[in-house]
Design an enzyme around this catalytic site. Sequence first.
Site, PDB file in Angstrom:
ATOM      1  N   LYS A  56       0.839  -1.201   0.000  1.00 41.06           N
ATOM      2  CA  LYS A  56       0.000   0.000   0.000  1.00 41.06           C
ATOM      3  C   LYS A  56       0.876   1.254   0.000  1.00 41.06           C
ATOM      4  CE  LYS A  56      -3.734  -2.673   1.993  1.00 41.06           C
ATOM      5  NZ  LYS A  56      -4.406  -3.223   3.170  1.00 41.06           N
ATOM      6  N   GLN A 100      -4.165  -1.879   9.555  1.00 42.37           N
ATOM      7  CA  GLN A 100      -4.102  -3.174   8.876  1.00 42.37           C
ATOM      8  C   GLN A 100      -4.760  -4.264   9.733  1.00 42.37           C
ATOM      9  OE1 GLN A 100      -2.986  -3.783   5.665  1.00 42.37           O
ATOM     10  NE2 GLN A 100      -3.793  -5.844   6.002  1.00 42.37           N
ATOM     11  N   ASP A 123     -10.353   3.377   4.218  1.00 45.29           N
ATOM     12  CA  ASP A 123     -10.390   1.924   3.988  1.00 45.29           C
ATOM     13  C   ASP A 123     -11.798   1.370   4.244  1.00 45.29           C
ATOM     14  OD1 ASP A 123      -8.952  -0.348   3.195  1.00 45.29           O
ATOM     15  OD2 ASP A 123      -8.579  -0.974   5.263  1.00 45.29           O
TER      16      ASP A 123
END
Length: 281
Positions: A56, A100, A123
């Site tokens: 990412k 994450q 996200d």
Amino acid sequence: MTEPLVLNGKNLAKEIESTLQARVLAYRNTHGGRVPLLATILVGEDPASAMYVKMKGNACARVGIDSRRIALPASTTTEELLATINNLNGDPEVYGILLQHPVPDQIDERSAFDAIDLEKDVDGVTCLGFGRMAMGERAYGSATPAGIMKLLDHYDIELAGKRAVVVGRSPILGKPMAFMLLNRHATVTICHSRTKDLPSIIAEADIVVGAVGKPKFIQGAWIKEGAVVVDAGYHPGGVGDIDLETAIPRCSAYTPVPGGVGPMTIATLIMQTMESAELRG
Ligand code: NAP
């Protein structure tokens, strides 16, 4: 039967990246040289998670977005993680926050996700963002299902009136996927570990999304001739949740593994970071 269409996420992600490069440049020119910044938080040393965060960060670098990598020890507590997220929420340089998944067991992951400010939830992991998306209100969608939707749209896959079966109901994948398809007028069934007679449900689907987390779990023989097959899974050895070898001869279109859903997840995250910057002005 004619060859199925390959829903090539790798190529589409590249196209998205080149449009993002131009958007970052335009933003920089109108914002005194400032570029959007994505903060990534990795808790612990899980090698797969570390690799995803690195990928990412690399994608940010390719389009010219800054990334700030925060690595916290595996022993981090929920309170410590919440404090980190709160600092990032208050930092005007930060436009997007990626935590994450998964975090170590001692951490309340839901609380941590929900601590992310809605406007920085690029996200798409907060309950608030999920609820808004499900109700058809403005929100960043969870990156993997939102990336799948972009891929289906790019290839003009018809959704309205189609029977869609999503196998998996996780908060970041199966559930938001189902609502995104529903919002586009598909008739959606969500399956999970207690679903009875999964093959007969999949057999009715015009669109099958595999989000099970088990390698090659969904068999080609279960899939209706001509269905569209989306494999969100990724496992060591480059296989997904669907046995593509047996599914490809039956389907009309499919996402390859690798090169299907994975690159679209990252491109969507970066695109949503750019949108966050543009929205803030
Ligand atoms: P997860 O949190 O483990 O969820 C798996 C889901 O599958 C659960 O809802 C579970 O049901 C269901 N399930 C398990 N066994 C089943 C069975 N026998 N029959 C039907 N359903 C079953 O996984 P996830 O995070 O959603 O990830 C799913 C897959 O997507 C994984 O392969 C992961 O690597 C991949 N993934 C890829 C990306 C990407 O960017 N490409 C991003 C995220 C995830 P219950 O709810 O009943 O337990």
